[in-house]
Scaffold this active site. Structure first.
Site, short mmCIF file in Angstrom:
data_model
loop_
_atom_site.label_atom_id
_atom_site.label_comp_id
_atom_site.label_asym_id
_atom_site.label_seq_id
_atom_site.Cartn_x
_atom_site.Cartn_y
_atom_site.Cartn_z
CE LYS A 57 -3.29 -1.12 -0.63
NZ LYS A 57 -3.54 -1.79 -1.95
N GLY A 59 2.42 2.38 -2.84
CA GLY A 59 2.54 2.92 -4.20
C GLY A 59 3.19 1.94 -5.15
CD1 TRP A 62 1.86 6.16 -10.03
CD2 TRP A 62 1.76 6.95 -7.93
NE1 TRP A 62 1.83 7.53 -10.11
CE2 TRP A 62 1.77 8.04 -8.85
CE3 TRP A 62 1.70 7.23 -6.57
CZ2 TRP A 62 1.72 9.38 -8.40
CZ3 TRP A 62 1.65 8.54 -6.13
CH2 TRP A 62 1.65 9.60 -7.04
CG HIS A 112 4.59 -6.29 -1.04
ND1 HIS A 112 4.66 -4.99 -1.48
CD2 HIS A 112 3.33 -6.71 -1.34
CE1 HIS A 112 3.49 -4.65 -2.03
NE2 HIS A 112 2.68 -5.66 -1.96
CB SER A 142 -3.94 2.45 1.75
OG SER A 142 -4.02 1.86 0.49
NE ARG A 261 -8.34 3.75 0.41
CZ ARG A 261 -8.36 4.80 1.22
NH1 ARG A 261 -9.50 5.24 1.72
NH2 ARG A 261 -7.24 5.42 1.57
CE LYS A 262 -11.34 8.80 0.86
NZ LYS A 262 -11.31 9.48 2.18
N GLY A 263 -6.10 7.69 -3.56
CA GLY A 263 -4.86 8.20 -4.14
C GLY A 263 -4.47 9.57 -3.61
P1 A3P Z 1 -5.25 4.49 -1.38
O1 A3P Z 1 -5.87 3.23 -0.87
O2 A3P Z 1 -4.85 5.42 -0.27
O3 A3P Z 1 -6.07 5.18 -2.43
P2 A3P Z 1 -0.07 -0.46 -3.62
O4 A3P Z 1 0.03 -0.42 -5.11
O5 A3P Z 1 1.27 -0.47 -2.93
O6 A3P Z 1 -0.97 -1.54 -3.15
O7 A3P Z 1 -0.69 0.93 -3.15
C1 A3P Z 1 -2.02 1.26 -3.42
C2 A3P Z 1 -2.23 2.71 -3.05
O8 A3P Z 1 -1.56 3.55 -4.01
C3 A3P Z 1 -3.71 3.09 -3.07
O9 A3P Z 1 -3.86 4.10 -2.07
C4 A3P Z 1 -3.83 3.64 -4.49
O10 A3P Z 1 -4.95 4.46 -4.70
C5 A3P Z 1 -2.52 4.44 -4.57
N1 A3P Z 1 -2.15 4.79 -5.96
C6 A3P Z 1 -1.95 3.95 -7.00
N2 A3P Z 1 -1.71 4.65 -8.12
C7 A3P Z 1 -1.73 5.96 -7.79
C8 A3P Z 1 -1.55 7.18 -8.51
N3 A3P Z 1 -1.32 7.22 -9.82
N4 A3P Z 1 -1.65 8.35 -7.81
C9 A3P Z 1 -1.90 8.34 -6.49
N5 A3P Z 1 -2.09 7.22 -5.76
C10 A3P Z 1 -2.01 6.04 -6.39
#
Ligand code: A3P
Length: 300
Positions: A57, A59, A62, A112, A142, A261-263
């Site tokens: 969680k 990023g 991303w 991870h 998250s 979810r929210k990002g």
């Molecule tokens: P939230 O649940 O706070 O929205 P992972 O990939 O490590 O599982 O992390 C997921 C988190 O990264 C989620 O957070 C997701 O929304 C956020 N995320 C993924 N892509 C993103 C982006 N382009 N910009 C911002 N947040 C992003």
């Protein structure tokens, strides 16, 4: 953590039996003691491998989008046609290992894993590691919502209990503190690059430029802009190759939430009570003592 096929998946009503390796719990759908032990003891790191490493969680997906876009010089077609788990295989999982072994060099790989169970063969290699961290308070929020929708994780009893488990290192993938401390020991190594989710949010373009520099990839301004555009939260939500929408319902129940979810930064403020914030701060200071790295969230 998941990919489109669904081995060993189970309906959400069944209890989750985590796989335990070296005292750390891992979600059962894709991990086995054998896959983790293989990753740790036998997996051969190649000098031109690039690893995307995170605590859950923080990023991960991303960074997968960013790194594959950089590899494609900003052209989005790879990201738009191939699943993220095939572009950057999770080499410590059963299916991910197959993909990693047949991946032509130079490989992009994801995990991870904490530092102490990362492949032993890494120690003598020049493979590059990109370690992405995020404000642990946002990580726990998250993670809480992710566990509700992903059936390879136990459904959290309450946020209070989930936070307690996070702070004591009981959640799957182990302690955030140990993960960060373990990986940050490498902070002065040439083949190690760390960046925070908060920096990506604040200045994606600058972050992409720094990543390109670390990777030795020359991208012109148009290519950099395309990486930024295609790795935006909205672009990723619209891309089924990374939004997790293609995952089967018995792995990821899309009626219970959204993976993307929210990002945003700072959602913890909508979830933590004053007492939880105080407990968190006390334990954070205790566990991070002596690390000597200033993270963006330390200013809060
Ligand atoms: P939230 O649940 O706070 O929205 P992972 O990939 O490590 O599982 O992390 C997921 C988190 O990264 C989620 O957070 C997701 O929304 C956020 N995320 C993924 N892509 C993103 C982006 N382009 N910009 C911002 N947040 C992003």
């Amino acid at each position: 953590v998941c990919r489109a096929a669904a081995p060993n998946s189970h309906p959400s009503t069944m209890p989750v039996h985590y796989v335990t390796y070296k005292g750390i719990k891992f979600p059962p759908a894709y991990n086995s003691v054998h896959s983790l032990s293989f990753a740790h003891n036998e997996f051969l790191v190649r000098d031109d491998d690039v690893f995307n490493i995170t605590y859950p969680k923080s990023g991960t997906v991303w960074m997968t989008e960013i790194l594959s876009l950089i590899r494609s010089h900003g052209h989005p077609s790879w990201n738009q046609t191939v699943l993220n788990s095939d572009r950057m295989p999770w080499f410590s999982t059963r299916l991910g290992l197959e993909a990693a072994l047949s991946y032509p060099s130079p490989r992009l790989l994801t995990c991870h894993l904490p530092r102490h169970i990362f492949p032993k063969s890494f120690s003598h290699s020049t493979a590059k590691v990109i370690y992405t961290l995020r404000d642990p308070r946002d990580v726990v929020v998250s993670y809480f919502y992710f566990c509700k929708m992903c059936n390879s994780y136990e459904d959290p009893v309450s946020f209070e209990q989930f936070l307690r488990d996070f702070l004591s290192g009981e959640l799957p993938h182990g302690s955030w503190f140990e993960h960060v401390r373990g990986w940050m020991q490498m902070k002065d190594r040439e083949n190690f690059f760390f960046i925070t989710y908060e920096e990506l949010k604040q200045d994606l373009q600058g972050s992409v430029r720094r990543l390109c520099h670390f990777l030795g990839q020359n991208l012109d301004d148009d290519a950099i802009s395309s990486v930024v555009q295609n790795a935006s939260f909205m672009a990723m939500r619209q891309n089924p190759m990374c939004s997790s929408i293609l995952l089967p319902a018995d792995i990821m129940d899309q009626t219970k939430g959204q993976f993307l979810r929210k990002g945003i930064c700072g959602d913890w403020k909508n979830h933590f009570t004053v007492a939880q914030t105080e407990t968190f701060n006390r334990i954070y200071l205790e566990k991070m003592r002596g690390l000597n790295v200033a993270f963006p969230w330390d200013r809060d």
